[in-house]
Scaffold this motif. Structure first.
Motif, PDB file in Angstrom:
ATOM      1  N   TYR A  85       0.828  -1.204   0.000  1.00  6.21           N
ATOM      2  CA  TYR A  85       0.000   0.000   0.000  1.00  6.21           C
ATOM      3  C   TYR A  85       0.864   1.257   0.000  1.00  6.21           C
ATOM      4  N   ASP A  86       1.886   1.250   0.833  1.00  9.52           N
ATOM      5  CA  ASP A  86       2.781   2.401   0.920  1.00  9.52           C
ATOM      6  C   ASP A  86       3.486   2.648  -0.415  1.00  9.52           C
ATOM      7  N   ALA A  87       3.943   1.591  -1.049  1.00 15.87           N
ATOM      8  CA  ALA A  87       4.658   1.722  -2.329  1.00 15.87           C
ATOM      9  C   ALA A  87       3.756   2.310  -3.411  1.00 15.87           C
ATOM     10  N   THR A  88       2.526   1.828  -3.491  1.00 12.71           N
ATOM     11  CA  THR A  88       1.616   2.359  -4.521  1.00 12.71           C
ATOM     12  C   THR A  88       1.138   3.760  -4.150  1.00 12.71           C
ATOM     13  N   SER A  89       0.986   4.023  -2.867  1.00 14.39           N
ATOM     14  CA  SER A  89       0.549   5.359  -2.433  1.00 14.39           C
ATOM     15  C   SER A  89       1.556   6.432  -2.832  1.00 14.39           C
ATOM     16  N   ARG A  90       2.826   6.110  -2.733  1.00 13.66           N
ATOM     17  CA  ARG A  90       3.850   7.089  -3.134  1.00 13.66           C
ATOM     18  C   ARG A  90       3.703   7.436  -4.614  1.00 13.66           C
ATOM     19  N   ALA A  91       3.388   6.445  -5.427  1.00 19.69           N
ATOM     20  CA  ALA A  91       3.205   6.706  -6.858  1.00 19.69           C
ATOM     21  C   ALA A  91       1.879   7.426  -7.120  1.00 19.69           C
ATOM     22  N   TYR A  92       0.851   7.098  -6.343  1.00 16.20           N
ATOM     23  CA  TYR A  92      -0.440   7.767  -6.493  1.00 16.20           C
ATOM     24  C   TYR A  92      -0.365   9.230  -6.075  1.00 16.20           C
ATOM     25  N   GLY A  93       0.684   9.587  -5.351  1.00 14.81           N
ATOM     26  CA  GLY A  93       0.820  10.944  -4.849  1.00 14.81           C
ATOM     27  C   GLY A  93       0.637  12.004  -5.914  1.00 14.81           C
ATOM     28  N   GLY A  94       0.808  11.652  -7.125  1.00 16.51           N
ATOM     29  CA  GLY A  94       0.597  12.605  -8.207  1.00 16.51           C
ATOM     30  C   GLY A  94       1.364  12.205  -9.437  1.00 16.51           C
ATOM     31  N   PRO A  95       0.781  12.451 -10.577  1.00 15.67           N
ATOM     32  CA  PRO A  95       1.493  12.134 -11.814  1.00 15.67           C
ATOM     33  C   PRO A  95       2.664  13.102 -12.015  1.00 15.67           C
ATOM     34  N   LEU A  96       3.591  12.667 -12.805  1.00 11.50           N
ATOM     35  CA  LEU A  96       4.696  13.551 -13.179  1.00 11.50           C
ATOM     36  C   LEU A  96       4.129  14.692 -14.014  1.00 11.50           C
ATOM     37  N   ASN A  97       4.941  15.659 -14.327  1.00  8.39           N
ATOM     38  CA  ASN A  97       4.466  16.826 -15.084  1.00  8.39           C
ATOM     39  C   ASN A  97       3.782  16.449 -16.391  1.00  8.39           C
ATOM     40  N   ASP A  98       4.183  15.353 -16.977  1.00  5.71           N
ATOM     41  CA  ASP A  98       3.586  14.956 -18.254  1.00  5.71           C
ATOM     42  C   ASP A  98       2.364  14.052 -18.075  1.00  5.71           C
ATOM     43  N   GLY A  99       1.881  13.880 -16.842  1.00  2.00           N
ATOM     44  CA  GLY A  99       0.678  13.088 -16.595  1.00  2.00           C
ATOM     45  C   GLY A  99       0.939  11.611 -16.385  1.00  2.00           C
ATOM     46  N   HIS A 100       2.186  11.204 -16.362  1.00  2.00           N
ATOM     47  CA  HIS A 100       2.530   9.803 -16.144  1.00  2.00           C
ATOM     48  C   HIS A 100       2.901   9.568 -14.682  1.00  2.00           C
ATOM     49  N   TYR A 101       2.872   8.292 -14.292  1.00  2.00           N
ATOM     50  CA  TYR A 101       3.187   7.907 -12.923  1.00  2.00           C
ATOM     51  C   TYR A 101       4.497   7.128 -12.900  1.00  2.00           C
ATOM     52  N   ARG A 102       5.170   7.163 -11.738  1.00  2.00           N
ATOM     53  CA  ARG A 102       6.466   6.491 -11.626  1.00  2.00           C
ATOM     54  C   ARG A 102       6.570   5.782 -10.273  1.00  2.00           C
ATOM     55  N   PHE A 103       7.160   4.576 -10.317  1.00  2.00           N
ATOM     56  CA  PHE A 103       7.544   3.890  -9.086  1.00  2.00           C
ATOM     57  C   PHE A 103       8.966   4.325  -8.739  1.00  2.00           C
ATOM     58  N   ASP A 104       9.212   4.607  -7.468  1.00  2.00           N
ATOM     59  CA  ASP A 104      10.585   4.860  -7.047  1.00  2.00           C
ATOM     60  C   ASP A 104      11.324   3.517  -7.002  1.00  2.00           C
ATOM     61  N   GLU A 105      12.616   3.564  -6.712  1.00  2.00           N
ATOM     62  CA  GLU A 105      13.434   2.340  -6.755  1.00  2.00           C
ATOM     63  C   GLU A 105      12.943   1.266  -5.794  1.00  2.00           C
ATOM     64  N   SER A 106      12.549   1.665  -4.601  1.00  2.00           N
ATOM     65  CA  SER A 106      12.105   0.653  -3.627  1.00  2.00           C
ATOM     66  C   SER A 106      10.760   0.046  -4.031  1.00  2.00           C
ATOM     67  N   ALA A 107       9.868   0.855  -4.591  1.00  2.00           N
ATOM     68  CA  ALA A 107       8.582   0.319  -5.052  1.00  2.00           C
ATOM     69  C   ALA A 107       8.802  -0.639  -6.225  1.00  2.00           C
ATOM     70  N   TYR A 108       9.711  -0.254  -7.120  1.00  2.00           N
ATOM     71  CA  TYR A 108      10.022  -1.119  -8.263  1.00  2.00           C
ATOM     72  C   TYR A 108      10.584  -2.461  -7.779  1.00  2.00           C
ATOM     73  N   ALA A 109      11.534  -2.430  -6.856  1.00  2.00           N
ATOM     74  CA  ALA A 109      12.127  -3.669  -6.331  1.00  2.00           C
ATOM     75  C   ALA A 109      11.065  -4.525  -5.646  1.00  2.00           C
ATOM     76  N   LEU A 110      10.200  -3.881  -4.882  1.00  2.00           N
ATOM     77  CA  LEU A 110       9.123  -4.608  -4.205  1.00  2.00           C
ATOM     78  C   LEU A 110       8.207  -5.290  -5.216  1.00  2.00           C
ATOM     79  N   PHE A 111       7.790  -4.564  -6.240  1.00  2.00           N
ATOM     80  CA  PHE A 111       6.858  -5.148  -7.203  1.00  2.00           C
ATOM     81  C   PHE A 111       7.532  -6.147  -8.141  1.00  2.00           C
ATOM     82  N   CYS A 112       8.842  -6.079  -8.287  1.00  2.00           N
ATOM     83  CA  CYS A 112       9.558  -7.159  -8.996  1.00  2.00           C
ATOM     84  C   CYS A 112       9.384  -8.465  -8.219  1.00  2.00           C
TER      85      CYS A 112
END
Length: 141
Positions: A85-112
Motif C-alpha cells: 500500500y505504501d509503495a503504490t501510495s507514493r506513486a499515487y501521490g501525483g502524476p509527473l508533469n507529463d501526466g505519467h506515474y512512476r515507481f521509485d526504486e524501492s517500489a520497483y524492487a518490491l513489485f519485482c
C-alpha cells in the motif's frame, strides 16, 4: 421425448463433471504467459516514468491478489499489505508533469518480487481459486 431429456440430462452432468475437474487445474500456460507479460510491461512503464493511471491500478490489484493468494497457501509473499500500500501510495501521490506515474526504486524492487511470486501462483493455483479471488477483488473495487 423421454430419451431426449435423459440424454440432455446426461450430457449436462458430464459437462458439469468436466467443468469441476477443470476448476481443479491451474490456468492454461498461454493465459498465464499473456497476463504475466502484461504485468511486467506495466511494471517497466512505471519504473521508467511512463506509467498510466491504469498501470498503477493494475499493479495495486496484482499486489492485492498476490497477498490474498499467499494467505490462501499459494506462494510466500514476504511483504505485508501495508508495505504494498505504501509503495503504490507514493506513486499515487501525483502524476509527473507529463501526466505519467512512476515507481521509485524501492517500489520497483518490491513489485519485482511481487510479480515473481504472482507468476508462480498463477502457475499453481487452481482455476476455482483464481475465480474466487477475481470475485473478491471485484467486490473490493
Amino acid at each position: 421425448m423421454k430419451k431426449s431429456s435423459q440424454s440432455n440430462s446426461l450430457a449436462r452432468r458430464k459437462q458439469q463433471r468436466c467443468s469441476a475437474k477443470a476448476d481443479l487445474l491451474p490456468l492454461p500456460s498461454y493465459i498465464v504467459d499473456r497476463l504475466s507479460l502484461e504485468y511486467h510491461i506495466m511494471l517497466e512503464a512505471l519504473s521508467s516514468g511512463h506509467g498510466t493511471l491504469y498501470s498503477l491500478q493494475l499493479m495495486t490489484r496484482v499486489g492485492m491478489a498476490t497477498a490474498i493468494l499467499s494467505d490462501s497457501g499459494y506462494g510466500l509473499l514476504r511483504n505485508g499489505f501495508w508495505e504494498l500500500y505504501d509503495a503504490t501510495s507514493r506513486a499515487y501521490g501525483g502524476p509527473l508533469n507529463d501526466g505519467h506515474y512512476r515507481f521509485d526504486e524501492s517500489a520497483y524492487a518490491l513489485f519485482c518480487r511481487v510479480l515473481t511470486v504472482h507468476d508462480q501462483q498463477m502457475r499453481r493455483a487452481p482455476v476455482a481459486e483464481i475465480e474466487k479471488l477475481a470475485k473478491r477483488l471485484e467486490v473490493s473495487s
